[in-house]
Design a protein around this motif. Structure first.
Motif, PDB file in Angstrom:
ATOM      1  N   MET A  75       0.843  -1.209   0.000  1.00  0.00           N
ATOM      2  CA  MET A  75       0.000   0.000   0.000  1.00  0.00           C
ATOM      3  C   MET A  75       0.876   1.257   0.000  1.00  0.00           C
ATOM      4  N   ASP A  76       0.585   2.192  -0.920  1.00  0.00           N
ATOM      5  CA  ASP A  76       1.361   3.419  -1.010  1.00  0.00           C
ATOM      6  C   ASP A  76       0.854   4.411   0.032  1.00  0.00           C
ATOM      7  N   LYS A  77       1.659   4.670   1.047  1.00  0.00           N
ATOM      8  CA  LYS A  77       1.263   5.569   2.125  1.00  0.00           C
ATOM      9  C   LYS A  77       1.721   7.003   1.898  1.00  0.00           C
ATOM     10  N   THR A  78       2.406   7.264   0.766  1.00  0.00           N
ATOM     11  CA  THR A  78       2.964   8.602   0.561  1.00  0.00           C
ATOM     12  C   THR A  78       1.900   9.624   0.172  1.00  0.00           C
TER      13      THR A  78
ATOM     14  N   GLY B 148      19.691  12.145  -0.838  1.00  0.00           N
ATOM     15  CA  GLY B 148      18.861  11.143  -1.494  1.00  0.00           C
ATOM     16  C   GLY B 148      17.441  11.124  -0.948  1.00  0.00           C
ATOM     17  N   ALA B 149      17.291  11.242   0.383  1.00  0.00           N
ATOM     18  CA  ALA B 149      15.954  11.227   0.992  1.00  0.00           C
ATOM     19  C   ALA B 149      15.133  12.439   0.554  1.00  0.00           C
ATOM     20  N   ALA B 150      15.776  13.611   0.472  1.00  0.00           N
ATOM     21  CA  ALA B 150      15.068  14.822   0.035  1.00  0.00           C
ATOM     22  C   ALA B 150      14.601  14.690  -1.412  1.00  0.00           C
ATOM     23  N   LEU B 151      15.478  14.187  -2.282  1.00  0.00           N
ATOM     24  CA  LEU B 151      15.110  14.019  -3.692  1.00  0.00           C
ATOM     25  C   LEU B 151      14.047  12.927  -3.844  1.00  0.00           C
ATOM     26  N   LEU B 152      14.127  11.897  -3.014  1.00  0.00           N
ATOM     27  CA  LEU B 152      13.135  10.827  -3.050  1.00  0.00           C
ATOM     28  C   LEU B 152      11.743  11.367  -2.731  1.00  0.00           C
ATOM     29  N   SER B 153      11.628  12.223  -1.722  1.00  0.00           N
ATOM     30  CA  SER B 153      10.321  12.763  -1.344  1.00  0.00           C
ATOM     31  C   SER B 153       9.742  13.638  -2.465  1.00  0.00           C
ATOM     32  N   ILE B 154      10.615  14.377  -3.158  1.00  0.00           N
ATOM     33  CA  ILE B 154      10.146  15.209  -4.276  1.00  0.00           C
ATOM     34  C   ILE B 154       9.647  14.328  -5.421  1.00  0.00           C
ATOM     35  N   ARG B 155      10.386  13.278  -5.744  1.00  0.00           N
ATOM     36  CA  ARG B 155       9.962  12.361  -6.816  1.00  0.00           C
ATOM     37  C   ARG B 155       8.633  11.689  -6.466  1.00  0.00           C
ATOM     38  N   LEU B 156       8.449  11.321  -5.206  1.00  0.00           N
ATOM     39  CA  LEU B 156       7.179  10.717  -4.795  1.00  0.00           C
ATOM     40  C   LEU B 156       6.042  11.721  -4.906  1.00  0.00           C
ATOM     41  N   GLY B 157       6.317  12.986  -4.555  1.00  0.00           N
ATOM     42  CA  GLY B 157       5.303  14.040  -4.701  1.00  0.00           C
ATOM     43  C   GLY B 157       4.924  14.270  -6.144  1.00  0.00           C
TER      44      GLY B 157
ATOM     45  N   GLN C 171      12.943  18.215  12.582  1.00  0.00           N
ATOM     46  CA  GLN C 171      13.524  18.506  11.272  1.00  0.00           C
ATOM     47  C   GLN C 171      13.242  17.357  10.310  1.00  0.00           C
ATOM     48  N   GLN C 172      13.540  16.157  10.750  1.00  0.00           N
ATOM     49  CA  GLN C 172      13.333  14.984   9.916  1.00  0.00           C
ATOM     50  C   GLN C 172      11.857  14.765   9.629  1.00  0.00           C
ATOM     51  N   GLY C 173      11.006  15.126  10.594  1.00  0.00           N
ATOM     52  CA  GLY C 173       9.570  14.944  10.415  1.00  0.00           C
ATOM     53  C   GLY C 173       8.977  15.871   9.368  1.00  0.00           C
ATOM     54  N   ILE C 174       9.458  17.125   9.318  1.00  0.00           N
ATOM     55  CA  ILE C 174       8.879  18.073   8.360  1.00  0.00           C
ATOM     56  C   ILE C 174       9.415  17.879   6.943  1.00  0.00           C
ATOM     57  N   GLN C 175      10.598  17.276   6.796  1.00  0.00           N
ATOM     58  CA  GLN C 175      11.217  17.210   5.475  1.00  0.00           C
ATOM     59  C   GLN C 175      10.397  16.444   4.445  1.00  0.00           C
ATOM     60  N   PRO C 176       9.926  15.208   4.741  1.00  0.00           N
ATOM     61  CA  PRO C 176       9.122  14.529   3.717  1.00  0.00           C
ATOM     62  C   PRO C 176       7.809  15.238   3.419  1.00  0.00           C
ATOM     63  N   ILE C 177       7.213  15.898   4.429  1.00  0.00           N
ATOM     64  CA  ILE C 177       5.946  16.609   4.213  1.00  0.00           C
ATOM     65  C   ILE C 177       6.168  17.806   3.304  1.00  0.00           C
TER      66      ILE C 177
END
Length: 460
Positions: free
Chosen positions: A1-4, A74-83, A293-299
Motif C-alpha cells: 500500500m502506497d502511504k505517501t 537522497g531522501a530529500a530528492l526521493l520525497s520530491i519524486r514521490l510528490g 527537522q526529519q519529520g517536516i522534510q518529507p511533508i
C-alpha cells in the motif's frame, strides 16, 4: 500500500505528529545512548577517557558529514519524486543513494584510518588523551559502514511513509547499545574500546530490521539491481541537495578544532572534559529538534513537488512553533538544574564540575530560538535549494563561529570560549529568520499573481 499520498491530503498537524513523533523518540533514544556511553566512560574509565571521546567526536562528524552528503540528499530528492508521482524515478533515486553512499563512505573511512593519529593531534589531542581517542576511533571506523547503511535506510523508510518503522529501528539500535555499554564497560572493563564496540553492534541491530523491510518486498519502490550503480547526473543531483548537510556537519568538525584548541589553551584538560559533558547534554536536548527537522522534510518535499505551497508553509510554521516551545522548556531546565545534569558525567567532588556548570549555562543561551536556523536549513533542503541550505548551515558552524572563537577569548578568557557558540547561533538565527520571511512573502506574491492570471484567462 502506497502511504505517501497522505502527505498531500492529510491534516498538517496530524502529519507532523505522525512523522515527527517517531523521529523525535528515535533521536532522543539515540542521544540517550550516546550520553550513556559518556556516563559509563566518565564513571568507570575516568576524566581523561571522557576527554578522549570529546576529541574523537569531531572526527566522527567527518564520517557523518559524508554519509549525510548522500543519505540526506537522497531522501530529500526521493520525497520530491514521490510528490511528483514519479515511481520509477523514486526507485532510481533510492538505489543510487545506497550505492553512492557505500562508495563515498568507504573512501572516507580508508582515508581516516590511514591518517588517524595526526588527525586526532590536529583536533587537539594531547599525549595523555591521544591513546583513548585512537582506541575508540579505530573500532568506530572499522564498523561504520553498518551505521551509514542504517542511517540511509532510516531516512528512506520515513520518506516512504513508514515513520514508525524508522523509530523502531532506532530504538532497537539504542537499547542494544545501552545493554552492551553496561556489559562491555561496566562489567568487562573494556573502557573506550567497549563503548565503540557497543555503538557499532547496536547500529547493526537496527540495520537488520530495516533490511528485512526491503528484502521482504514491503517497500512501495520497485528497485532493480542496476539502480544501485550510481548514475552521474542523478548522483550529482543527490550530492548537490545533500551538500548543505555535509558542509554543516563538516563545519561542526572544523569548528571543533578551533574550539578544542581554545579550550586547551584557556582551560586545559578540565575544560576539554567539561566540553565532553556539555556536548553530550546539548546533543541530548537538541536531538528532538533534529527529529522535528526529519519529520517536516518529507511533508515539505512532497507538497513542494505536488505544488501545494500553502501546505509547505503550514508545515514549517507549525514545526517552528512546537520546536520553540520545547527548546524553551529545555533551556529552563538546564539553567535551573545544571549541577544535577553535570553530575551524571563527573564526580560531584571533582573541581572540574564548576568549570562544566559555568560553561553549560553560557553554551546553551540561544537554545530557545536555535530551531529557526535548524528548521530553515531543513526547509531549503526539502525544496531542493541546496545552496541556500548550505549557506545557512555555514553561518552557524563556520562563518560566525570560528571568528567568535578566535576573538572572544582574547577579551574574556575561558568564558569567551563558551560565549562563542551562543553568539554564533544568535547571528545565524537572525539571518535565517530574515531569509525565511523573504521567501514566504515572495512565494505568496507569486501565488497571488497566478490566481489573478487564471481569473483573467477565465474572463477572456
Amino acid at each position: 500500500m502506497d502511504k505517501t499520498k497522505e502527505l498531500g491530503t492529510q491534516r498538517i498537524g496530524k502529519l507532523l505528529l505522525q512523522y515527527s513523533l517517531p523521529a523525535v523518540i528515535g533521536m532522543i533514544v539515540n542521544a540517550i545512548y550516546n550520553v550513556v556511553d559518556r556516563i559509563f566512560i566518565g564513571q568507570f574509565a575516568g576524566e581523561d577517557a571522557l576527554a578522549g571521546l570529546t576529541i574523537a567526536f569531531p572526527v566522527m562528524m567527518i564520517i557523518f558529514a559524508f554519509s549525510g552528503l548522500v543519505g540526506i540528499g537522497g531522501a530529500a530528492l526521493l520525497s520530491i519524486r514521490l510528490g511528483e508521482r514519479d515511481e520509477r524515478g523514486a526507485s532510481q533515486v533510492f538505489g543510487n543513494t545506497l550505492g553512492l553512499g557505500i562508495i563515498v563512505t568507504g573512501l572516507t573511512l580508508i582515508t581516516l584510518l590511514l591518517n588517524l593519529e595526526p588527525i586526532l593531534v590536529a583536533f587537539g589531542a594531547t599525549p595523555d588523551i591521544l591513546g583513548y581517542a585512537d582506541d575508540y576511533m579505530r573500532i568506530i571506523l572499522y564498523g561504520f559502514i553498518f551505521q551509514m547503511i542504517s542511517f540511509t535506510l532510516t531516512n528512506t523508510v520515513r520518506t516512504e511513509g513508514r515513520p514508525m518503522l524508522s523509530m523502531i529501528a532506532m530504538l532497537m539500535s539504542a537499547f542494544a547499545n545501552i545493554i552492551l555499554d553496561y556489559l562491555f564497560i561496566g562489567v568487562f572493563g573494556w573502557g573506550v574500546q567497549g563503548a565503540a564496540a557497543a555503538t557499532i553492534l547496536g547500529q547493526f541491530a537496527g540495520l537488520a530490521l530495516l533490511l528485512t523491510f526491503y528484502l521482504r518486498g514491503k517497500s512501495s519502490l520497485r528497485i532493480r539491481i542496476r539502480d544501485f550503480i550510481p548514475k552521474v547526473k542523478l548522483s550529482l543531483k543527490i550530492l548537490s541537495i545533500g551538500f548543505a548537510s555535509c558542509i554543516a556537519t563538516l563545519g561542526v568538525s572544523v569548528s571543533m578544532i578551533f574550539l578544542n584548541r581554545a579550550l586547551t589553551e584557556y582551560g586545559g584538560t578540565a575544560a576539554i572534559t567539561s566540553m565532553g559533558a556539555i556536548n553530550s547534554l546539548y546533543t541530548l536536548f537538541i536531538m528532538p529538534i533534529m527529529g522535528m527537522q526529519q519529520g517536516i522534510q518529507p511533508i515539505i518535499g512532497y507538497n513542494f513537488g505536488a505544488k501545494q505551497i500553502d501546505r509547505v508553509y503550514k508545515t514549517l510554521k507549525l514545526g517552528l512553533m512546537v520546536a520553540i516551545i520545547f527548546s524553551g522548556i529545555v533551556f529552563a531546565l538546564l539553567q535551573i538544574f545544571p549541577y544535577m545534569f553535570i553530575h551524571l558525567f563527573l564526580d560531584p567532588a571533582s573541581p572540574t564540575v564548576e568549570t562544566a556548570v559555568a560553561g553549560l549555562r553560557i553554551f546553551v543561551l540561544m537554545l530557545p530560538v536555535l530551531c529557526v536556523n535548524l528548521m530553515g536549513v531543513a526547509f531549503f533542503q526539502s525544496i531542493a535549494r541546496g545552496a541556500s541550505s548550505m549557506v545557512f548551515s555555514l553561518l552557524r558552524q563556520i562563518i560566525f563561529l570560528i571568528p567568535a572563537i578566535l576573538i572572544l577569548p582574547q577579551f574574556f578568557g575561558l568564558t569567551g570560549v563558551w560565549m562563542a557558540t551562543p553568539v554564533s547561533d544568535g547571528l545565524a538565527v537572525i539571518v535565517t529568520g530574515i531569509a525565511l520571511v523573504y521567501h514566504y512573502r515572495k512565494d505568496k506574491r507569486a501565488e497571488m499573481k497566478n490566481i489573478v492570471t487564471k481569473e483573467e484567462a477565465l474572463e477572456v
